[in-house]
Write an enzyme that holds these catalytic residues in place. Structure first.
Site, short mmCIF file in Angstrom:
data_model
loop_
_atom_site.label_atom_id
_atom_site.label_comp_id
_atom_site.label_asym_id
_atom_site.label_seq_id
_atom_site.Cartn_x
_atom_site.Cartn_y
_atom_site.Cartn_z
N PRO A 17 0.81 -1.23 0.00
CA PRO A 17 0.00 0.00 0.00
C PRO A 17 0.84 1.28 0.00
O PRO A 17 1.88 1.35 0.65
CB PRO A 17 -0.82 -0.11 1.30
CG PRO A 17 -0.07 -1.07 2.14
CD PRO A 17 0.58 -2.04 1.20
N ASN A 18 0.35 2.24 -0.74
CA ASN A 18 0.91 3.60 -0.84
C ASN A 18 2.22 3.68 -1.62
O ASN A 18 2.73 4.78 -1.86
CB ASN A 18 1.10 4.23 0.56
CG ASN A 18 -0.22 4.32 1.30
OD1 ASN A 18 -1.17 4.88 0.76
ND2 ASN A 18 -0.31 3.74 2.48
N ARG A 25 5.12 11.06 -2.31
CA ARG A 25 4.83 10.85 -0.90
C ARG A 25 6.10 11.05 -0.06
O ARG A 25 7.14 10.48 -0.38
CB ARG A 25 4.37 9.39 -0.79
CG ARG A 25 4.34 8.80 0.55
CD ARG A 25 4.19 7.28 0.43
NE ARG A 25 4.01 6.72 1.74
CZ ARG A 25 4.35 5.49 2.07
NH1 ARG A 25 4.88 4.68 1.17
NH2 ARG A 25 4.15 5.07 3.29
N TYR A 30 11.35 8.95 1.59
CA TYR A 30 11.37 7.94 0.53
C TYR A 30 12.02 8.41 -0.77
O TYR A 30 12.13 7.63 -1.71
CB TYR A 30 9.94 7.46 0.25
CG TYR A 30 9.30 6.80 1.45
CD1 TYR A 30 9.85 5.66 2.02
CD2 TYR A 30 8.14 7.33 2.05
CE1 TYR A 30 9.28 5.05 3.12
CE2 TYR A 30 7.57 6.73 3.15
CZ TYR A 30 8.14 5.59 3.69
OH TYR A 30 7.58 5.00 4.79
N ASN A 86 7.90 -5.67 -0.92
CA ASN A 86 7.87 -4.58 0.05
C ASN A 86 6.41 -4.47 0.49
O ASN A 86 5.59 -3.89 -0.23
CB ASN A 86 8.35 -3.27 -0.56
CG ASN A 86 8.33 -2.14 0.47
OD1 ASN A 86 7.79 -2.30 1.57
ND2 ASN A 86 8.91 -1.00 0.12
N ALA A 89 3.12 -0.73 4.90
CA ALA A 89 2.68 -0.75 6.30
C ALA A 89 2.17 -2.13 6.74
O ALA A 89 2.17 -2.43 7.94
CB ALA A 89 1.60 0.31 6.51
N GLU A 113 12.43 -9.60 1.57
CA GLU A 113 11.65 -8.39 1.86
C GLU A 113 12.55 -7.17 1.69
O GLU A 113 13.70 -7.18 2.16
CB GLU A 113 11.11 -8.49 3.29
CG GLU A 113 10.24 -7.33 3.68
CD GLU A 113 9.42 -7.61 4.94
OE1 GLU A 113 8.88 -8.73 5.08
OE2 GLU A 113 9.34 -6.70 5.78
N HIS A 115 12.85 -2.86 2.05
CA HIS A 115 12.30 -1.59 2.54
C HIS A 115 13.20 -0.46 2.10
O HIS A 115 14.42 -0.55 2.21
CB HIS A 115 12.21 -1.58 4.08
CG HIS A 115 11.19 -2.54 4.59
ND1 HIS A 115 9.85 -2.28 4.54
CD2 HIS A 115 11.33 -3.77 5.12
CE1 HIS A 115 9.19 -3.32 5.03
NE2 HIS A 115 10.06 -4.24 5.39
N ARG A 122 13.12 3.28 13.00
CA ARG A 122 11.97 4.20 13.03
C ARG A 122 11.16 4.00 14.30
O ARG A 122 11.63 3.42 15.27
CB ARG A 122 11.16 4.01 11.74
CG ARG A 122 11.98 4.48 10.50
CD ARG A 122 11.22 4.35 9.21
NE ARG A 122 10.04 5.22 9.20
CZ ARG A 122 9.15 5.22 8.20
NH1 ARG A 122 9.34 4.45 7.14
NH2 ARG A 122 8.10 6.01 8.25
#
Ligand code: DQA
Length: 165
Positions: A17-18, A25, A30, A86, A89, A113, A115, A122
């Site tokens: 998502p996103n 964004r 990012y 990826n 969230a 995975e 990121h 974070r």
């Protein structure tokens, strides 16, 4: 281009998502590279390494679960040699995606995975990585390079396991 003979790998790259908003964004976190540019780089890397890359993005958890399952349990001609994901969230929230990734890894198919940001550095919610518990490996914090290294790793693991299709 390197010669990989007739052996060819099929790798699925999934964006959660996103991630369709990359480039617009939260640029401080990012960067300005768009998803289309990341996909273009991965496709070129795939050509160099003798792997066919298919990329998909979804904002829907269920759709992502179905696509992860397809990697190892789809119709035989639809299966992939490995997965780069990826989960966005959903990395921090989705037991359903964790279960799907675990099933694919148990089946013997590599899942790495990726990121863009340094999720381990974070806020506490983002430091909790659910899907990563099942992944073969995780690459985090290197921006678009995270995807490239993840793809490289999946290709190496799939070749070690003779998962050419
Ligand atoms: C992300 C990190 C997640 O916490 C966030 O929700 C994203 C992007 C990353 O690539 O750094 O959407 O997965």
């Amino acid at each position: 281009m390197a010669d990989h003979g007739s052996s060819s790998l099929r790798v699925l790259v999934l964006h959660g998502p996103n991630l369709n908003l990359l480039g617009e964004r939260d640029q401080a976190l990012y960067g300005t590279v768009t998803l289309a540019e990341i996909e273009e780089r991965l496709h070129r890397l795939g050509v160099d390494k003798g792997a066919a890359i298919e990329s998909r993005q979804s904002n829907s958890e269920g759709e992502l679960v179905s696509w992860v399952q397809e990697v190892a349990f789809g119709a035989p001609e639809q299966r992939f040699s490995g997965l780069v994901i990826n989960p966005g969230a959903y990395s921090h929230t989705s037991l359903a995606l964790l279960d799907a990734v675990a099933a694919v890894v148990e089946h013997g198919t590599p899942v790495v995975e990726a990121h863009l940001s340094r999720v381990h550095a974070r806020d506490s919610e983002r430091r909790r990585l659910l899907t990563a518990r099942a992944a073969s490996g995780v690459i985090s914090g290197l921006g678009p390079i995270s995807y490239e290294l993840a793809l490289d790793a999946v290709i190496l693991l799939a070749r070690q396991r003779n998962l050419e299709r």
